[in-house]
Structure formats: structure tokens, C-alpha cells
Write a protein that holds these residues in place. Structure first.
Motif, PDB file in Angstrom:
ATOM      1  N   VAL A 201       0.846  -1.185   0.000  1.00 36.36           N
ATOM      2  CA  VAL A 201       0.000   0.000   0.000  1.00 36.36           C
ATOM      3  C   VAL A 201       0.883   1.236   0.000  1.00 36.36           C
ATOM      4  O   VAL A 201       1.879   1.297   0.707  1.00 36.36           O
ATOM      5  N   ASN A 202       0.537   2.235  -0.787  1.00 43.46           N
ATOM      6  CA  ASN A 202       1.292   3.476  -0.869  1.00 43.46           C
ATOM      7  C   ASN A 202       0.666   4.506   0.067  1.00 43.46           C
ATOM      8  O   ASN A 202      -0.428   4.996  -0.188  1.00 43.46           O
ATOM      9  N   PHE A 203       1.354   4.832   1.168  1.00 47.36           N
ATOM     10  CA  PHE A 203       0.900   5.842   2.106  1.00 47.36           C
ATOM     11  C   PHE A 203       1.685   7.147   1.921  1.00 47.36           C
ATOM     12  O   PHE A 203       1.783   7.951   2.839  1.00 47.36           O
ATOM     13  N   PHE A 204       2.261   7.383   0.757  1.00 42.31           N
ATOM     14  CA  PHE A 204       3.090   8.552   0.487  1.00 42.31           C
ATOM     15  C   PHE A 204       2.375   9.825   0.924  1.00 42.31           C
ATOM     16  O   PHE A 204       1.239  10.072   0.542  1.00 42.31           O
ATOM     17  N   THR A 205       3.019  10.636   1.727  1.00 44.35           N
ATOM     18  CA  THR A 205       2.547  11.902   2.299  1.00 44.35           C
ATOM     19  C   THR A 205       1.214  11.772   3.039  1.00 44.35           C
ATOM     20  O   THR A 205       0.487  12.735   3.174  1.00 44.35           O
ATOM     21  N   SER A 206       0.902  10.597   3.549  1.00 42.49           N
ATOM     22  CA  SER A 206      -0.314  10.424   4.340  1.00 42.49           C
ATOM     23  C   SER A 206      -0.105  10.966   5.737  1.00 42.49           C
ATOM     24  O   SER A 206       1.018  11.155   6.195  1.00 42.49           O
ATOM     25  N   CYS A 207      -1.183  11.225   6.436  1.00 46.98           N
ATOM     26  CA  CYS A 207      -1.128  11.754   7.788  1.00 46.98           C
ATOM     27  C   CYS A 207      -1.917  10.847   8.726  1.00 46.98           C
ATOM     28  O   CYS A 207      -3.058  10.489   8.432  1.00 46.98           O
ATOM     29  N   PHE A 208      -1.279  10.468   9.818  1.00 48.89           N
ATOM     30  CA  PHE A 208      -1.950   9.707  10.866  1.00 48.89           C
ATOM     31  C   PHE A 208      -1.973  10.611  12.092  1.00 48.89           C
ATOM     32  O   PHE A 208      -0.931  10.914  12.653  1.00 48.89           O
ATOM     33  N   ASP A 209      -3.139  11.072  12.507  1.00 48.74           N
ATOM     34  CA  ASP A 209      -3.261  12.007  13.609  1.00 48.74           C
ATOM     35  C   ASP A 209      -4.243  11.455  14.635  1.00 48.74           C
ATOM     36  O   ASP A 209      -5.331  10.998  14.280  1.00 48.74           O
ATOM     37  N   ASP A 210      -3.841  11.485  15.907  1.00 49.57           N
ATOM     38  CA  ASP A 210      -4.666  11.008  17.011  1.00 49.57           C
ATOM     39  C   ASP A 210      -5.113   9.564  16.763  1.00 49.57           C
ATOM     40  O   ASP A 210      -6.290   9.242  16.790  1.00 49.57           O
ATOM     41  N   CYS A 211      -4.133   8.701  16.484  1.00 51.49           N
ATOM     42  CA  CYS A 211      -4.410   7.293  16.172  1.00 51.49           C
ATOM     43  C   CYS A 211      -3.865   6.381  17.263  1.00 51.49           C
ATOM     44  O   CYS A 211      -2.798   6.617  17.799  1.00 51.49           O
ATOM     45  N   ASN A 212      -4.587   5.326  17.562  1.00 56.71           N
ATOM     46  CA  ASN A 212      -4.108   4.297  18.479  1.00 56.71           C
ATOM     47  C   ASN A 212      -3.429   3.230  17.644  1.00 56.71           C
ATOM     48  O   ASN A 212      -4.084   2.468  16.943  1.00 56.71           O
ATOM     49  N   MET A 213      -2.114   3.188  17.719  1.00 58.72           N
ATOM     50  CA  MET A 213      -1.346   2.204  16.956  1.00 58.72           C
ATOM     51  C   MET A 213      -0.630   1.243  17.898  1.00 58.72           C
ATOM     52  O   MET A 213       0.412   0.693  17.563  1.00 58.72           O
ATOM     53  N   THR A 214      -1.212   1.042  19.081  1.00 60.49           N
ATOM     54  CA  THR A 214      -0.633   0.134  20.064  1.00 60.49           C
ATOM     55  C   THR A 214      -0.493  -1.251  19.451  1.00 60.49           C
ATOM     56  O   THR A 214      -1.433  -1.778  18.859  1.00 60.49           O
ATOM     57  N   GLY A 215       0.692  -1.833  19.573  1.00 56.09           N
ATOM     58  CA  GLY A 215       0.924  -3.182  19.042  1.00 56.09           C
ATOM     59  C   GLY A 215       1.134  -3.222  17.540  1.00 56.09           C
ATOM     60  O   GLY A 215       1.205  -4.293  16.947  1.00 56.09           O
ATOM     61  N   LEU A 216       1.265  -2.079  16.910  1.00 57.60           N
ATOM     62  CA  LEU A 216       1.464  -2.000  15.462  1.00 57.60           C
ATOM     63  C   LEU A 216       2.767  -2.680  15.059  1.00 57.60           C
ATOM     64  O   LEU A 216       3.773  -2.544  15.739  1.00 57.60           O
ATOM     65  N   ALA A 217       2.762  -3.425  13.994  1.00 62.51           N
ATOM     66  CA  ALA A 217       3.970  -4.057  13.458  1.00 62.51           C
ATOM     67  C   ALA A 217       4.239  -3.471  12.076  1.00 62.51           C
ATOM     68  O   ALA A 217       3.363  -3.478  11.217  1.00 62.51           O
ATOM     69  N   ILE A 218       5.451  -2.958  11.892  1.00 64.43           N
ATOM     70  CA  ILE A 218       5.854  -2.390  10.607  1.00 64.43           C
ATOM     71  C   ILE A 218       7.083  -3.152  10.138  1.00 64.43           C
ATOM     72  O   ILE A 218       8.061  -3.248  10.874  1.00 64.43           O
ATOM     73  N   SER A 219       7.045  -3.707   8.949  1.00 66.39           N
ATOM     74  CA  SER A 219       8.220  -4.391   8.404  1.00 66.39           C
ATOM     75  C   SER A 219       8.331  -4.103   6.918  1.00 66.39           C
ATOM     76  O   SER A 219       7.335  -3.864   6.240  1.00 66.39           O
ATOM     77  N   ASP A 220       9.569  -4.111   6.433  1.00 61.27           N
ATOM     78  CA  ASP A 220       9.847  -3.843   5.022  1.00 61.27           C
ATOM     79  C   ASP A 220       9.143  -2.575   4.546  1.00 61.27           C
ATOM     80  O   ASP A 220       8.492  -2.563   3.511  1.00 61.27           O
ATOM     81  N   ALA A 221       9.275  -1.494   5.323  1.00 55.42           N
ATOM     82  CA  ALA A 221       8.602  -0.237   4.995  1.00 55.42           C
ATOM     83  C   ALA A 221       9.627   0.863   4.756  1.00 55.42           C
ATOM     84  O   ALA A 221      10.666   0.900   5.391  1.00 55.42           O
ATOM     85  N   ASN A 222       9.320   1.762   3.842  1.00 57.28           N
ATOM     86  CA  ASN A 222      10.153   2.930   3.595  1.00 57.28           C
ATOM     87  C   ASN A 222       9.537   4.096   4.355  1.00 57.28           C
ATOM     88  O   ASN A 222       8.526   4.647   3.949  1.00 57.28           O
ATOM     89  N   LEU A 223      10.153   4.461   5.471  1.00 55.19           N
ATOM     90  CA  LEU A 223       9.679   5.581   6.277  1.00 55.19           C
ATOM     91  C   LEU A 223      10.601   6.793   6.152  1.00 55.19           C
ATOM     92  O   LEU A 223      10.520   7.718   6.949  1.00 55.19           O
ATOM     93  N   SER A 224      11.466   6.803   5.131  1.00 53.94           N
ATOM     94  CA  SER A 224      12.420   7.907   4.967  1.00 53.94           C
ATOM     95  C   SER A 224      11.663   9.227   4.832  1.00 53.94           C
ATOM     96  O   SER A 224      10.651   9.314   4.157  1.00 53.94           O
ATOM     97  N   GLY A 225      12.178  10.238   5.534  1.00 54.31           N
ATOM     98  CA  GLY A 225      11.567  11.558   5.492  1.00 54.31           C
ATOM     99  C   GLY A 225      10.324  11.703   6.350  1.00 54.31           C
ATOM    100  O   GLY A 225       9.709  12.764   6.365  1.00 54.31           O
ATOM    101  N   SER A 226       9.942  10.665   7.067  1.00 60.73           N
ATOM    102  CA  SER A 226       8.747  10.734   7.916  1.00 60.73           C
ATOM    103  C   SER A 226       9.052  11.463   9.213  1.00 60.73           C
ATOM    104  O   SER A 226      10.201  11.588   9.621  1.00 60.73           O
ATOM    105  N   ARG A 227       8.020  11.968   9.867  1.00 59.86           N
ATOM    106  CA  ARG A 227       8.153  12.638  11.154  1.00 59.86           C
ATOM    107  C   ARG A 227       7.224  11.986  12.165  1.00 59.86           C
ATOM    108  O   ARG A 227       6.085  11.653  11.839  1.00 59.86           O
ATOM    109  N   ILE A 228       7.714  11.823  13.371  1.00 56.80           N
ATOM    110  CA  ILE A 228       6.885  11.353  14.476  1.00 56.80           C
ATOM    111  C   ILE A 228       6.953  12.448  15.525  1.00 56.80           C
ATOM    112  O   ILE A 228       8.034  12.817  15.976  1.00 56.80           O
TER     113      ILE A 228
END
Length: 96
Positions: free
Chosen positions: A29-56
Motif C-alpha cells: 500500500v502506498n501511504f506517500f505523504t499520508s497523515c496519521f493524527d490522534d491514532c491508536n497504533m498500540t501493538g502495530l507491526a511495521i516491516s519492510d517499509a520505507n519511512l524515509s523523510g517521515s516525522r513522528i
């Protein structure tokens, strides 16, 4: 958003406000320039992802584990992670 089958047909932008996507799976899935705001991501698993340039920002990262990741250019509060690792290694060896 009650019918998950509809998500397979989305080709334009998706806005999911106050949606429950618990136990969902996203593959290729392409989440390019997507925004996640006020989200519960408890237990989230991320693998083989390009997060370059992202901000937390303003996130609870308690218990987060990061492994086998490219960290070149990554920072925490403006400090390069590779510098943090170098300082940690020096302190561990007693070279303060």
C-alpha cells in the motif's frame, strides 16, 4: 467503512475519520505523504517499509523496538541517532 471489501476498490484518496481498522492488514500500500493524527497504533507491526523523510511528533514510543533498520540521517530531538549510538558505545567502554 463498515464493509472492508469497499477498501479494495478505492483508487483515489481515502479519509477514515473515527474508523475502527483494528486487526487490519495492509500489503503493498502506498501511504506517500499520508497523515496519521490522534491514532491508536498500540501493538502495530511495521516491516519492510520505507519511512524515509517521515516525522513522528508528540507520540508515546514506550516499549517500541527498532531492529534491522537503516538509521542514517535519523534524529531524536535533533540529535543524530548514529551519534547517540557512538556516545553509548564510548560510555559502555568507559571512554567518557
Amino acid at each position: 467503512m463498515r464493509n472492508a471489501e469497499n477498501l479494495k476498490q478505492v483508487t483515489d484518496r481515502l479519509a477514515a475519520d473515527e474508523a475502527d481498522l483494528a486487526q487490519s492488514s495492509f500489503t503493498n500500500v502506498n501511504f506517500f505523504t499520508s497523515c496519521f493524527d490522534d491514532c491508536n497504533m498500540t501493538g502495530l507491526a511495521i516491516s519492510d517499509a520505507n519511512l524515509s523523510g517521515s516525522r513522528i511528533d508528540n507520540a508515546n514510543l514506550s516499549g517500541v523496538a527498532i531492529s534491522n533498520c537503516r538509521l542514517l540521517g535519523a534524529t531524536i530531538d535533533g540529535v543524530a541517532i548514529i551519534d547517540l549510538f557512538a556516545a553509548y558505545r564510548m560510555q559502555k567502554r568507559g571512554e567518557t
